[in-house]
Design a protein around this motif. Structure first.
Motif, PDB file in Angstrom:
ATOM      1  N   SER A 188       0.844  -1.250  -0.004  1.00 40.74           N
ATOM      2  CA  SER A 188       0.127   0.118  -0.098  1.00 40.74           C
ATOM      3  C   SER A 188       0.808   1.364  -0.029  1.00 40.74           C
ATOM      4  CB  SER A 188      -0.890  -0.005   1.187  1.00 40.74           C
ATOM      5  OG  SER A 188      -0.240  -0.040   2.390  1.00 40.74           O
ATOM      6  N   LEU A 189       1.783   1.143   0.720  1.00 44.71           N
ATOM      7  CA  LEU A 189       2.741   2.317   0.845  1.00 44.71           C
ATOM      8  C   LEU A 189       3.393   2.734  -0.737  1.00 44.71           C
ATOM      9  CD1 LEU A 189       4.980   2.065   3.918  1.00 44.71           C
ATOM     10  CD2 LEU A 189       3.616   4.069   3.246  1.00 44.71           C
ATOM     11  N   LYS A 190       3.819   1.539  -1.232  1.00 45.17           N
ATOM     12  CA  LYS A 190       4.205   1.769  -2.503  1.00 45.17           C
ATOM     13  C   LYS A 190       3.134   2.355  -3.520  1.00 45.17           C
ATOM     14  CE  LYS A 190       7.418  -1.189  -5.070  1.00 45.17           C
ATOM     15  NZ  LYS A 190       7.880  -2.667  -5.380  1.00 45.17           N
ATOM     16  N   SER A 191       1.806   1.708  -3.317  1.00 40.92           N
ATOM     17  CA  SER A 191       0.710   2.481  -4.327  1.00 40.92           C
ATOM     18  C   SER A 191       0.513   3.768  -3.864  1.00 40.92           C
ATOM     19  CB  SER A 191      -0.602   1.773  -4.137  1.00 40.92           C
ATOM     20  OG  SER A 191      -1.250   1.936  -3.185  1.00 40.92           O
ATOM     21  N   VAL A 192       0.800   4.291  -2.825  1.00 35.14           N
ATOM     22  CA  VAL A 192       0.672   5.735  -2.515  1.00 35.14           C
ATOM     23  C   VAL A 192       1.642   6.717  -2.955  1.00 35.14           C
ATOM     24  CG1 VAL A 192       0.931   7.263  -0.512  1.00 35.14           C
ATOM     25  CG2 VAL A 192      -0.751   5.157   0.111  1.00 35.14           C
ATOM     26  N   ALA A 193       2.927   5.761  -2.871  1.00 34.03           N
ATOM     27  CA  ALA A 193       4.127   6.786  -3.642  1.00 34.03           C
ATOM     28  C   ALA A 193       3.890   6.551  -5.006  1.00 34.03           C
ATOM     29  CB  ALA A 193       5.308   5.927  -3.385  1.00 34.03           C
ATOM     30  N   TRP A 194       3.437   5.635  -5.630  1.00 35.98           N
ATOM     31  CA  TRP A 194       3.096   5.505  -7.025  1.00 35.98           C
ATOM     32  C   TRP A 194       1.744   6.630  -7.526  1.00 35.98           C
ATOM     33  CZ3 TRP A 194       4.778   4.862 -11.594  1.00 35.98           C
ATOM     34  CH2 TRP A 194       3.489   4.538 -12.621  1.00 35.98           C
ATOM     35  N   ARG A 195       0.968   6.738  -6.711  1.00 36.66           N
ATOM     36  CA  ARG A 195       0.089   7.687  -6.798  1.00 36.66           C
ATOM     37  C   ARG A 195       0.353   9.049  -6.790  1.00 36.66           C
ATOM     38  NH1 ARG A 195      -5.825   7.564  -4.557  1.00 36.66           N
ATOM     39  NH2 ARG A 195      -5.412   9.431  -6.043  1.00 36.66           N
ATOM     40  N   SER A 196       1.105   9.476  -5.954  1.00 31.90           N
ATOM     41  CA  SER A 196       1.815  10.670  -5.469  1.00 31.90           C
ATOM     42  C   SER A 196       2.796  11.049  -6.569  1.00 31.90           C
ATOM     43  CB  SER A 196       2.377  10.850  -4.294  1.00 31.90           C
ATOM     44  OG  SER A 196       3.784  11.390  -4.250  1.00 31.90           O
ATOM     45  N   TRP A 197       3.416  10.037  -7.154  1.00 32.40           N
ATOM     46  CA  TRP A 197       4.156  10.458  -8.370  1.00 32.40           C
ATOM     47  C   TRP A 197       3.489  10.735  -9.505  1.00 32.40           C
ATOM     48  CZ3 TRP A 197       5.803   9.060 -13.292  1.00 32.40           C
ATOM     49  CH2 TRP A 197       6.906   9.280 -13.608  1.00 32.40           C
ATOM     50  N   VAL A 198       2.457  10.157  -9.852  1.00 33.92           N
ATOM     51  CA  VAL A 198       1.499  10.269 -11.020  1.00 33.92           C
ATOM     52  C   VAL A 198       1.026  11.897 -10.842  1.00 33.92           C
ATOM     53  CG1 VAL A 198      -0.649   9.795 -12.214  1.00 33.92           C
ATOM     54  CG2 VAL A 198       1.023   7.802 -11.404  1.00 33.92           C
ATOM     55  N   THR A 199       0.277  11.809  -9.847  1.00 36.34           N
ATOM     56  CA  THR A 199      -0.068  13.219  -9.439  1.00 36.34           C
ATOM     57  C   THR A 199       0.756  14.391  -9.611  1.00 36.34           C
ATOM     58  OG1 THR A 199      -1.220  12.205  -7.621  1.00 36.34           O
ATOM     59  CG2 THR A 199      -2.021  14.371  -8.099  1.00 36.34           C
ATOM     60  N   GLY A 200       1.758  14.161  -9.143  1.00 41.11           N
ATOM     61  CA  GLY A 200       3.103  15.181  -9.172  1.00 41.11           C
ATOM     62  C   GLY A 200       3.123  15.310 -10.405  1.00 41.11           C
ATOM     63  N   ALA A 201       3.581  14.476 -11.428  1.00 41.81           N
ATOM     64  CA  ALA A 201       3.877  14.391 -12.800  1.00 41.81           C
ATOM     65  C   ALA A 201       2.745  15.193 -13.598  1.00 41.81           C
ATOM     66  CB  ALA A 201       4.016  12.989 -13.439  1.00 41.81           C
ATOM     67  N   LEU A 202       1.523  14.958 -13.121  1.00 43.16           N
ATOM     68  CA  LEU A 202       0.612  15.582 -14.090  1.00 43.16           C
ATOM     69  C   LEU A 202       0.490  17.144 -13.693  1.00 43.16           C
ATOM     70  CD1 LEU A 202      -2.564  13.243 -13.575  1.00 43.16           C
ATOM     71  CD2 LEU A 202      -1.286  13.844 -15.515  1.00 43.16           C
ATOM     72  N   PHE A 203       0.933  17.519 -12.635  1.00 42.72           N
ATOM     73  CA  PHE A 203       0.893  18.984 -12.309  1.00 42.72           C
ATOM     74  C   PHE A 203       2.282  19.720 -12.901  1.00 42.72           C
ATOM     75  CE2 PHE A 203      -1.930  18.343  -8.723  1.00 42.72           C
ATOM     76  CZ  PHE A 203      -2.691  19.521  -8.837  1.00 42.72           C
ATOM     77  N   VAL A 204       3.415  18.800 -12.865  1.00 43.87           N
ATOM     78  CA  VAL A 204       4.496  19.503 -13.621  1.00 43.87           C
ATOM     79  C   VAL A 204       4.568  19.240 -14.999  1.00 43.87           C
ATOM     80  CG1 VAL A 204       6.908  19.457 -13.366  1.00 43.87           C
ATOM     81  CG2 VAL A 204       5.549  19.352 -11.550  1.00 43.87           C
ATOM     82  N   ALA A 205       4.010  18.301 -15.551  1.00 46.50           N
ATOM     83  CA  ALA A 205       4.210  17.795 -17.080  1.00 46.50           C
ATOM     84  C   ALA A 205       3.805  18.924 -18.062  1.00 46.50           C
ATOM     85  CB  ALA A 205       3.508  16.491 -17.184  1.00 46.50           C
TER      86      ALA A 205
END
Lengths: 307, 272
Positions: free
Chosen positions: A15-32
């Motif tokens: 679950s920690l991994k999936s949280v990290a993964w989700r936060s990575w995707v969200t972050g990327a969407l903001f910055v991309a």
């Protein structure tokens, strides 16, 4: 349902991994979006201009010929390039000296004036916000042989000084630099003023107690305190001057006989007007190197200041 | 008494210098209002003031088209910059993800690149994409080139927002885009206004990119229009002055209305 799938119900790495993964995707969407645009139309052209400088290419033809350092060896032997470089440095030096000298002096005066400060500041800032092309039209008209400046000189009995300011190779560069200073001085004053207002009042009291006169207080308290902001003004006006194009292009196009040719105007002529993309790019790289060296020098001096 | 007198001299000196700084602009406005036949000396008093020059350049001179083009490009630039820069800064400040250091460094390097140095490859990219002559090409280039400054401007504002605010919204189950839109943007009004104004100003005033990317008359902005008008009409100083005033007036009005925001933005941008 949601309680079951929440991280509280499923402790552990997955679950920690999936949280990290989700936060990575969200972050990327903001910055991309910003990053993509910046990479495509700012970063890529910066790399491409270096690549172009090794090519013989007209910018249109699909055939591009790799010629190694030939553009640079040509540049070294190009008298016009050296003149453009020397003009760029002279013009930048005049602009920096005027902005710092008048900027510090006028800001120090302005800091002591309470009432009327906003009015004065507005007067100095109006030329900053109007476009270089507008400034060019105004100053071309002022500098005309029968323009306002010569009329004033004659009115003051200084008629011998009057001349076709933009047609005289001897004075055209300083004349253009003055027009540029008209558009940059206001910002320098505002910046230095902000620095002055951050100076600790107690230091002035201490200086007064030591019996310092206003000039001594200025030299021993004010100048050291505003050194960082003066450094900012130097780098800002210098880089602004190095890349100067609009004003010169609209006023003289580098003339007469190359006496106001800058790196940017020469690059534009060779690259965009004569379609010598490789050679134009080599001039652009020279410009890029100067600006980067100036910025690097600046951040080096700043970091040394902090330690 | 002594203090009042010691201030009166610098104030008077600065006031006169200030008036001197405005004089060229004021003379240009004055000339634009003169009949075309009476422009002999800059300060000669005209027999009457007229809007004739403005009507001439606005209609025959094509300035109505240029004005509209400038307005569209600058307005889109400003809005796009606010959205893109604030979103990127939000991601960089509030969200944890790998690679942030590299992205920061990339934007930082972009702070140093002058547009003049990269116009040639920029032009070829736009030609490959078949965008030369479109307003979109100018907008893309403008926003890309100025993005780093505004990303850092937003980021420096966001880092001052207490992290607890963001944490609390997260624990309440709010999504990142909801926090961005409903919490962070509303309290960022000062930076939003500064960003919009500065980007509008820079976009309105730029010549070089537009000179290359907008070769056709119908797509020209005021800056390019004025340059060509100057080339064609150098003797017609009243019309040229009217054109210069049309270009200067909107930004001077914006500046006088929002002076505090402009000055703050320019100061912050410079000190960064």
């Amino acid at each position: 349902m949601s309680v079951l799938t929440s991280s509280a119900a499923l402790p552990g790495r997955r679950s920690l991994k999936s949280v990290a993964w989700r936060s990575w995707v969200t972050g990327a969407l903001f910055v991309a979006p910003a990053l993509a645009l910046f990479a495509a139309f700012a970063l890529a052209p910066t790399i491409a201009v270096i690549e172009y400088s090794f090519l013989k290419w007209d910018g249109v033809n699909p055939e591009r010929q790799w010629i190694g350092l030939a553009n640079y060896t040509k540049l070294i032997g190009d008298r016009i390039f050296w003149q453009a470089l020397s003009n760029t440095l002279q013009w930048s030096a005049i602009i920096v000296v005027v902005n710092v000298g008048l900027g510090v002096g006028l800001a120090a005066l302005l800091a002591r004036v309470g009432r009327g400060r906003t009015f004065i500041q507005t007067c100095f800032m109006v030329p900053v916000v109007i476009a270089p092309i507008t400034a060019a039209i105004i100053w071309r008209w002022l500098y005309q042989p029968d323009g306002a400046i010569n009329l004033i000189l004659e009115g003051l009995g200084l008629g011998t000084l009057s001349r076709p300011w933009l047609g005289d190779p001897e004075v055209v560069l300083p004349a253009l630099a003055i027009a540029h200073c008209w558009t940059s001085l206001g910002l320098s004053i505002v910046l230095i003023l902000a620095g002055l207002q951050a100076v600790d009042e107690d230091l002035y009291d201490a200086a007064a107690l030591d019996g310092a006169n206003p000039w001594q207080a200025f030299v021993s308290v004010t100048l050291p305190a505003i050194r960082p902001v003066v450094a900012v003004v130097v780098i800002l006006t210098a880089t602004g001057a190095f890349k100067g194009f609009d004003l010169i292009w609209a006023m003289t196009q580098g003339g007469p006989v190359r006496s106001s040719e800058l790196l940017a105007t020469y690059m534009y002529k060779r690259g965009a007007l004569e379609n010598q993309y490789g050679y134009g790019a080599a001039i652009a790289v020279a410009l890029l190197v100067i600006v980067t060296v100036a910025m690097a020098l600046y951040s080096y001096l700043q970091s040394r200041e902090q330690h | 008494m002594a203090l009042a007198r010691s201030l009166a001299v610098p104030r008077a000196a600065l006031m006169s210098l200030g008036v001197l700084m405005v004089a060229p602009t004021a003379l240009t406005l004055f000339t634009a209002l003169k009949p075309a036949s009476e422009a002999s000396t800059p300060w000669s008093i005209p027999s009457a003031l007229t809007f004739d020059n403005f009507l001439r350049v606005w209609g025959e001179g094509g300035f109505s088209v240029y004005f509209w083009n400038s307005l569209v490009i600058s307005a889109v630039d400003a809005v796009a910059m606010i959205v893109l820069a604030s979103a990127a800064a939000y991601g960089l400040v509030f969200i944890r993800f790998p690679g942030k250091g590299i992205i920061r460094l990339a934007f930082l390097s972009g702070l140093m690149v002058p547009a003049a140095a990269i116009v040639l490859p920029l032009y070829s990219s736009m030609r490959r994409l078949d965008l030369v002559g479109t307003h979109l090409s100018v907008i893309l280039a403008d926003v890309a080139l100025a993005l780093p400054i505004f990303v850092f401007l937003f980021a420096s504002y966001f880092v001052k927002i207490p992290g607890a605010l963001h944490e609390a919204a997260r624990t309440d189950g709010a999504e990142e885009w909801q926090i961005y839109w409903t919490i962070v943007l509303p309290i960022s009004r000062p930076v939003i206004i500064t960003t919009g104004l500065l980007e509008f100003l820079w976009s309105w005033n730029d010549l070089l990119l537009r000179l290359l990317l907008l070769p056709e008359e119908q797509t020209r902005t005021l800056a390019v229009g004025l340059l060509f008008f100057q080339g064609a009409q150098t003797r017609d100083i009243t019309a040229l002055s009217a054109g210069a005033v049309i270009m200067a007036l909107p930004v001077v009005i914006l500046f006088v209305l929002f002076q505090r925001h402009f000055v703050q933005g320019m100061t912050a941008g410079a000190v960064k």
